[in-house]
Design a protein around this motif. Sequence first.
Motif, PDB file in Angstrom:
ATOM      1  N   SER A 161      28.756  90.957   4.283  1.00  0.00           N
ATOM      2  CA  SER A 161      27.302  90.931   4.256  1.00  0.00           C
ATOM      3  C   SER A 161      26.755  89.642   3.648  1.00  0.00           C
ATOM      4  O   SER A 161      25.813  89.054   4.162  1.00  0.00           O
ATOM      5  N   ARG A 168      19.508  83.514  -2.495  1.00  0.00           N
ATOM      6  CA  ARG A 168      18.680  84.298  -1.560  1.00  0.00           C
ATOM      7  C   ARG A 168      17.729  83.393  -0.794  1.00  0.00           C
ATOM      8  O   ARG A 168      17.479  83.598   0.395  1.00  0.00           O
ATOM      9  N   ASN A 211      11.562  87.221   1.395  1.00  0.00           N
ATOM     10  CA  ASN A 211      12.394  88.199   0.691  1.00  0.00           C
ATOM     11  C   ASN A 211      12.336  88.033  -0.822  1.00  0.00           C
ATOM     12  O   ASN A 211      12.856  88.861  -1.552  1.00  0.00           O
ATOM     13  N   GLY A 219      19.307  97.837   6.310  1.00  0.00           N
ATOM     14  CA  GLY A 219      19.114  96.490   6.851  1.00  0.00           C
ATOM     15  C   GLY A 219      17.667  96.229   7.224  1.00  0.00           C
ATOM     16  O   GLY A 219      16.932  97.125   7.589  1.00  0.00           O
ATOM     17  N   ARG A 220      17.279  94.959   7.068  1.00  0.00           N
ATOM     18  CA  ARG A 220      15.985  94.542   7.584  1.00  0.00           C
ATOM     19  C   ARG A 220      16.154  94.234   9.061  1.00  0.00           C
ATOM     20  O   ARG A 220      17.248  94.246   9.583  1.00  0.00           O
ATOM     21  N   SER A 252      23.389  95.952  -1.217  1.00  0.00           N
ATOM     22  CA  SER A 252      23.380  97.381  -1.549  1.00  0.00           C
ATOM     23  C   SER A 252      23.760  98.200  -0.316  1.00  0.00           C
ATOM     24  O   SER A 252      24.411  99.240  -0.431  1.00  0.00           O
ATOM     25  N   SER A 297      22.674  93.025   3.694  1.00  0.00           N
ATOM     26  CA  SER A 297      22.212  93.681   2.476  1.00  0.00           C
ATOM     27  C   SER A 297      23.402  94.066   1.606  1.00  0.00           C
ATOM     28  O   SER A 297      24.314  94.763   2.064  1.00  0.00           O
ATOM     29  N   GLY A 353      24.729  86.989   5.638  1.00  0.00           N
ATOM     30  CA  GLY A 353      23.377  86.728   5.156  1.00  0.00           C
ATOM     31  C   GLY A 353      23.078  85.245   5.050  1.00  0.00           C
ATOM     32  O   GLY A 353      21.968  84.815   5.322  1.00  0.00           O
TER      33      GLY A 353
END
Lengths: 241, 298
Positions: free
Chosen positions: B28, B172, A96, B291-292, B242, B240, B32
């Motif tokens: 989220s 991340r 990512n 979403g992934r 966003s 996510s 995540g």
Amino acid sequence: MLDLEDVHINRGGTHAVRGVSLTVGRGEIVSLIGANGAGKTTTLAAISGLLRPRKGKILFRPQENAPAIDLTTMKAEQIVAAGISHCPEARQIFGNLSVTENLKIGAYLRNDADGVARDLADIHARFPILHERGSVPGDKLSGGEQMMLAIGRALMSRPKLILFDEPSLGLAPILVEQIFEILETIRRDGVTVLLVEQNASMALEFSDRAYVIEAGEITLAGTGKELASNSDVQRAYLGAA
Amino acid sequence: MTLPYLIDQLVNGLILGSMYALVAIGFSMIYGIVRLINFAHGDILTIGAFAGLAAFASADLPFPVVILIVLVAGAVVGMVIERTTFRPMRGSPQVTGFIASLAVSIILENLAIMILSAQPRTFRIPAYLNALVDFGPVSIRVIDLMIVVLAIVLVIALTSFVRFTKVGIAMRATAENYDVARLMGININRMIMLAFAIGSALAAVAGLMWGSKYGQISPLMGVLPGLKAFVAAVIGGVGSISGAVLGGYILGLAEVLFVGLLPPALSGYRNAFVFGALILVLLVLPNGLLGRNTETRA
């Protein structure tokens, strides 16, 4: 520079590494060869602090005359700070994160922005593709590009010792050759290399010294040449009849 | 239907959407990084509302200071929840984590009832925040403008932090792979705690907004907005940021317009509408709008 003394490690409930002792000298390329499941990756995980050995010492001497420090009591981030970088199995690029972010995160613990920028430029010069594809997410790279990114990322912390876990895994033969030549240049730049490989012929050709690990124990040690000509090694790892 | 009415409804939708978005971001971010839904997240909204009430009531503090107090209160509670509940559960099956956070939620709600009583309280805000600003055919309260502006500022600040700063990149990286993050020298415990702190601070501010907007708060006020913000996060794609913002605004606007534009007889179904929307989105887009592919941590 690095000394493992009678290291025992449990992993997933099994006694995966049983009393491994090995030495890596400053400026050497040393490889640890062995079959799948012999304890190679587990040994590296203990050196970089991802796993804690249940017994034994892992002594690291960052500078020539500095006192040795025992890595078994240190956290992973302290070990990175001490000068050891680990390029993990299957490359483990952050998919990512962009290529450039992957490289920058390799320098996470460094505070010398100028030095980091210089090293980034060096890595771009060494691997121009990482510059061209700088804003692409890491998981969009090909296997060979990911390997270069993983190597670049491992160099960004300015390590004194790099641990490579199966850098040739899943790469085309021509790329494998190239990767080993890169390891050679890394060593020439003054970084010591400890390499774990299943691809024994290549590893032995490029290594100063090597160890053979079987079922968690070191069974043979010698120079790369010696082991390459050893008949047991040839039979077990080099595909000789 | 008149134009001013429609504009009023849109503004109300934006306000509700702002609050959903701020709470959804926390769901989220936390999902995540720990791959768990924090069921106590809605209760942070309650805590933020009461912290805001206390700050307004105790002294004549300027609004920015009240916001800061609420942010800090939310962050502290979030960090305590992480340290006491989520960290000890790390490595356990997901179900264990879900149930543990449900327990935290029940504890927080009942503590609040014991300490504060279940009685709703009036949330008074200073007169200047209640003043009206004229925009041609409509007038809007200062606080309503502030809510929307503050939400946008916070979202932009957070996105820039996560995108561009070193710590944001490290966060991340941690969300993607704990072990490799550690190999980079990242202290993953600190990153996980930071995600809880930020997510909870935003939820607490949403609580302050909720009280300021609707004028009444109670110990169980966070439950329904929490659930709906969770729906917003899922619609946007959990994990996510966003997506959470988008989901929050879509849900807020849709909910208000549903109530405002359809016959009053249907307005009792607003919650049914929200959860119906969730089911629909999940049927068509199982990963949400942005979403992934949902992957579980190796």
